[in-house]
Enzyme design. Structure first.
Site, PDB file in Angstrom:
ATOM      1  N   ASP A  91       0.869  -1.162   0.000  1.00 45.63           N
ATOM      2  CA  ASP A  91       0.000   0.000   0.000  1.00 45.63           C
ATOM      3  C   ASP A  91       0.913   1.221   0.000  1.00 45.63           C
ATOM      4  OD1 ASP A  91      -2.152   1.599   0.043  1.00 45.63           O
ATOM      5  OD2 ASP A  91      -2.801   1.085   2.077  1.00 45.63           O
ATOM      6  N   GLY A  93       0.603   3.981   1.463  1.00 45.43           N
ATOM      7  CA  GLY A  93       0.681   4.718   2.723  1.00 45.43           C
ATOM      8  C   GLY A  93      -0.150   5.979   2.676  1.00 45.43           C
ATOM      9  N   GLY A  94      -0.845   6.217   1.564  1.00 41.69           N
ATOM     10  CA  GLY A  94      -1.724   7.378   1.471  1.00 41.69           C
ATOM     11  C   GLY A  94      -2.675   7.414   2.658  1.00 41.69           C
ATOM     12  N   GLN A 201     -11.486   6.822  -5.868  1.00 40.02           N
ATOM     13  CA  GLN A 201     -11.946   7.568  -4.702  1.00 40.02           C
ATOM     14  C   GLN A 201     -13.254   8.275  -5.070  1.00 40.02           C
ATOM     15  OE1 GLN A 201     -10.927   7.503  -1.674  1.00 40.02           O
ATOM     16  NE2 GLN A 201      -8.859   6.637  -1.739  1.00 40.02           N
ATOM     17  N   GLY A 228     -11.062   4.481   0.113  1.00 38.01           N
ATOM     18  CA  GLY A 228     -11.975   5.351   0.846  1.00 38.01           C
ATOM     19  C   GLY A 228     -13.194   4.633   1.382  1.00 38.01           C
ATOM     20  N   ASP A 278      -8.159  -7.071   1.757  1.00 34.65           N
ATOM     21  CA  ASP A 278      -7.177  -7.107   2.843  1.00 34.65           C
ATOM     22  C   ASP A 278      -7.860  -6.498   4.054  1.00 34.65           C
ATOM     23  OD1 ASP A 278      -6.837  -4.150   1.844  1.00 34.65           O
ATOM     24  OD2 ASP A 278      -5.823  -4.223   3.769  1.00 34.65           O
ATOM     25  N   CYS A 316     -12.878 -26.685  11.855  1.00 28.57           N
ATOM     26  CA  CYS A 316     -11.640 -26.092  11.319  1.00 28.57           C
ATOM     27  C   CYS A 316     -10.490 -27.072  11.531  1.00 28.57           C
ATOM     28  CB  CYS A 316     -11.352 -24.778  12.047  1.00 28.57           C
ATOM     29  SG  CYS A 316      -9.774 -24.022  11.607  1.00 28.57           S
ATOM     30  N   CYS A 318      -7.141 -26.115  11.337  1.00 28.62           N
ATOM     31  CA  CYS A 318      -5.887 -25.386  11.519  1.00 28.62           C
ATOM     32  C   CYS A 318      -5.110 -26.010  12.682  1.00 28.62           C
ATOM     33  CB  CYS A 318      -6.151 -23.903  11.784  1.00 28.62           C
ATOM     34  SG  CYS A 318      -6.597 -23.505  13.482  1.00 28.62           S
ATOM     35  N   CYS A 321      -6.825 -25.508  16.113  1.00 30.95           N
ATOM     36  CA  CYS A 321      -8.035 -26.305  16.339  1.00 30.95           C
ATOM     37  C   CYS A 321      -7.741 -27.801  16.417  1.00 30.95           C
ATOM     38  CB  CYS A 321      -9.065 -26.019  15.255  1.00 30.95           C
ATOM     39  SG  CYS A 321      -9.749 -24.354  15.399  1.00 30.95           S
ATOM     40  N   HIS A 347      -5.500 -19.200  13.872  1.00 29.95           N
ATOM     41  CA  HIS A 347      -6.821 -19.735  13.508  1.00 29.95           C
ATOM     42  C   HIS A 347      -7.591 -18.734  12.637  1.00 29.95           C
ATOM     43  CE1 HIS A 347     -10.906 -21.156  13.605  1.00 29.95           C
ATOM     44  NE2 HIS A 347     -11.225 -19.922  13.967  1.00 29.95           N
TER      45      HIS A 347
END
Ligand SMILES: [Zn+2]
Length: 383
Positions: A91, A93-94, A201, A228, A278, A316, A318, A321, A347
């Site tokens: 990213d 960093g805006g 935006q 945004g 993300d 799950c 993982c 778990c 997890h």
């Protein structure tokens, strides 16, 4: 082709795709765990890989401030520095400059600000921000954009949107300029070709969003992000923006909804044709002892679990778990043992990545809407 559309779900706008970048391929829709400081908090790169992470996100603003570009360049780039050889999206960093930095001053030229932790002054042009991400060795580069908060007056949102377009144009030029031998745009098989996404935006104003998307498409980017959002707006407004902008974007390009969200958010947006997500939520909640499970969120500290020897999520598989009980995890949180927050973070990341895997499978079988309904009915059962 760096992005291949593999299948379009017949019950929604959800789509299955594959994105090829310098460090590998990413099946979409995908979730990118957030490693702001060059680490996904509490997890090792090996644990991420074992959980099925295909790409992570890091942040140019944070890494520029600490440890600084020289340190990372001498290590051979961010992949080597953090020992993660799969794709990385950085990213710009805006968003951080507009939310964290002190005394920022924006002009058409760029943005001057004081570091949020040592007060040192910096000035970033859009070109600087591209160059920082190239130094990091990022696979997908995001241009500097101007983020506004919610709510935002229309005239202010319009100024920020126009500036975002101008900065995007300059970013593309900056990225292409070193490789003019290829006519300004490198061929996909060039070893270190990074992709550049344009960021739409325009706050909550559909006409501004539309103008921004149209101008960015004219300039032409490898993919398009919706920025945004997740800036304090109500959920239904967030869904409306995602759906509205998603419809405007080219079919053949990846679409990334920035900073979103909860499992419900991901399903809602994937259904409108978003390919990439993300969010800090799974790791942040994990460190606070909140687990995302197939039957909803679970607070590990809850006294109900003091003698509950079931795993966090019985469905799950993982590492957490498969090996530990709710009673034990509760004990770890109550005694402030590091292992507790590591296991719940692990997890949660696994849960998010598995959710996206199931989304992809459902799209492949033309049953995304049925899957979404089934998931949400279980998820909200004990809500
Ligand atoms: Zn688990």
């Amino acid at each position: 082709m760096m992005f291949t559309l593999i299948h379009q779900d017949k019950t929604s706008k959800a789509r299955l795709g594959k994105l090829a970048v310098a460090h590998g391929e990413i099946n979409t829709p995908c979730f990118m765990p957030v490693g702001t400081q060059g680490t996904v908090k509490a997890l090792s790169p090996q644990e991420l890989e074992n959980s099925g992470a295909q790409i992570i996100l890091s942040n140019a603003y944070h890494l520029f401030l600490r440890p600084g570009l020289e340190v990372i360049k001498k290590a051979g780039g961010l992949h080597n520095f953090m020992s993660w050889q799969k794709p990385i999206l950085t990213d710009s960093g805006g968003y951080q400059i507009f939310s964290l930095a002190l005394l920022r001053k924006v002009s058409d030229e760029g943005v001057s600000f004081q570091s949020h932790f040592d007060g040192l002054k910096h000035f970033f042009t859009p070109q600087d921000v591209i160059s920082i991400q190239q130094d990091l060795g990022s696979d997908i580069v995001m241009p500097l954009d101007e983020c506004v908060h919610y709510p935002c007056a229309k005239d202010q949102a319009e100024v920020a949107m126009k500036r975002t377009i101008d900065w995007a144009r300059r970013s593309k030029k900056a990225l292409g300029s070193q490789f003019s031998v290829f006519g300004g745009h490198r061929t996909p098989d060039t070893e270190h070709r990074e992709l550049l996404f344009g960021i739409v935006q325009g706050a909550t104003y559909e006409d501004l969003r539309k103008t921004c998307a149209e101008r960015l498409i004219e300039i032409g980017f490898d993919g398009y992000a919706i920025g945004g959002v997740s800036v304090g707006e109500p959920q239904n407004l967030r869904y409306n923006i995602a759906e509205f902008v998603s419809r405007l974007l080219p079919q053949e390009s990846p679409r990334y909804l920035m900073g979103v969200g909860t499992p419900e958010d991901l399903l809602e947006a994937a259904g409108t044709g978003i390919d990439m997500f993300d969010c800090v939520v799974p790791t942040r909640y994990g460190r606070n002892g909140t687990a995302f499970t197939s039957i909803g969120k679970l607070t590990v500290r809850n006294a109900l679990f003091s003698q509950d020897y079931k795993p966090l999520d019985p469905s799950c598989d993982c590492y957490a778990c498969r090996n530990f009980s709710r009673a034990y995890l509760r004990h770890l949180f109550n005694t402030e043992e590091i292992l507790g927050l590591r296991l719940v973070s692990l997890h949660n990341i696994y849960f998010y990545l598995q959710l996206m895997q199931k989304v992809r499978e459902a799209i492949r079988q033309d049953r995304f809407m049925a899957f979404k309904k089934e998931f949400l009915s279980n998820y909200n059962k004990e809500g």
